[in-house]
Design a protein around this motif. Structure first.
Motif, PDB file in Angstrom:
ATOM      1  N   LEU A 197       2.006   6.388  -6.997  1.00 56.24           N
ATOM      2  CA  LEU A 197       0.944   7.349  -7.584  1.00 56.24           C
ATOM      3  C   LEU A 197       1.329   8.876  -7.179  1.00 56.24           C
ATOM      4  O   LEU A 197       1.200   9.576  -8.241  1.00 56.24           O
ATOM      5  N   SER A 198       2.070   9.160  -6.226  1.00 53.60           N
ATOM      6  CA  SER A 198       2.471  10.570  -6.048  1.00 53.60           C
ATOM      7  C   SER A 198       3.442  10.689  -7.131  1.00 53.60           C
ATOM      8  O   SER A 198       3.381  11.935  -7.481  1.00 53.60           O
ATOM      9  N   ARG A 232       1.002   3.868  -3.216  1.00 57.93           N
ATOM     10  CA  ARG A 232       0.697   5.296  -2.742  1.00 57.93           C
ATOM     11  C   ARG A 232       2.000   6.290  -3.212  1.00 57.93           C
ATOM     12  O   ARG A 232       1.894   7.126  -3.984  1.00 57.93           O
ATOM     13  N   TYR A 233       3.291   5.941  -2.924  1.00 55.78           N
ATOM     14  CA  TYR A 233       4.315   6.649  -3.534  1.00 55.78           C
ATOM     15  C   TYR A 233       4.423   6.810  -4.981  1.00 55.78           C
ATOM     16  O   TYR A 233       4.591   7.672  -5.590  1.00 55.78           O
ATOM     17  N   ALA A 237       0.922  -1.120  -0.019  1.00 56.83           N
ATOM     18  CA  ALA A 237      -0.075  -0.034  -0.128  1.00 56.83           C
ATOM     19  C   ALA A 237       0.793   1.295   0.122  1.00 56.83           C
ATOM     20  O   ALA A 237       0.718   2.331  -0.832  1.00 56.83           O
ATOM     21  N   ALA A 238       2.118   1.387   0.741  1.00 58.34           N
ATOM     22  CA  ALA A 238       2.614   2.455   0.908  1.00 58.34           C
ATOM     23  C   ALA A 238       3.449   2.739  -0.491  1.00 58.34           C
ATOM     24  O   ALA A 238       3.859   3.700  -1.050  1.00 58.34           O
TER      25      ALA A 238
END
Length: 114
Positions: free
Chosen positions: A79-80, A76-77, A72-73
Motif C-alpha cells: 500500500l505504501s 502495508r508495504y 500484514a506487513a
C-alpha cells in the motif's frame, strides 16, 4: 537511462533514449500479483520491458515485499508503494514533485525503501 521513478512519473518520455511512462495502476497490479504469488519478477520485468536501473528498482521493491515478514506487513508495504506510485503520477502532487515541477527522486526512493 531511466529509473523506476522516471517511468512512473512520466519523466522517462523526455529522456534520451525515451522510455514509455509506466502507468501506476498497471505497476501496482503487478506488485499486488507478485505479493500474492501470482506473478514472478521475470513476468513483471518483461511485461513493462524494465531495463537497467528500472529493473534494479523493481527488484528492490520485490525484495522489500519478500522480506516484509508476514501478510500484514507485506500489505502495508504494498500500500505504501501504491501511494508513492500514485503521487508520482500526479504532476500537481507536492509530496514528490518540487516547486519547479521536477521529481524529488531521493524522497520517493527513501519512502519506497530502495
Amino acid at each position: 537511462m531511466a529509473d523506476l521513478i522516471d517511468r512512473l512519473s512520466g519523466v522517462s518520455e523526455e529522456l534520451e533514449p525515451p522510455r514509455p511512462k509506466l502507468p501506476a495502476h498497471q505497476f501496482m497490479g503487478g506488485m499486488r500479483l507478485y505479493a500474492d504469488g501470482k506473478a514472478t519478477r521475470v513476468e513483471i520485468a518483461s511485461n513493462w520491458d524494465l531495463q537497467g536501473e528500472e529493473a534494479t528498482d523493481a527488484a528492490a521493491i520485490a525484495d522489500q515485499i519478500d522480506g516484509a515478514g508476514g501478510t500484514a506487513a507485506t500489505m502495508r508495504y504494498v500500500l505504501s508503494v501504491e501511494a508513492v506510485s500514485f503521487m508520482l503520477e500526479d504532476d500537481d502532487d507536492t509530496l514528490y514533485h518540487n516547486p519547479d515541477g521536477t521529481v524529488d527522486k531521493p524522497k520517493a526512493k527513501a519512502d519506497l525503501g530502495i
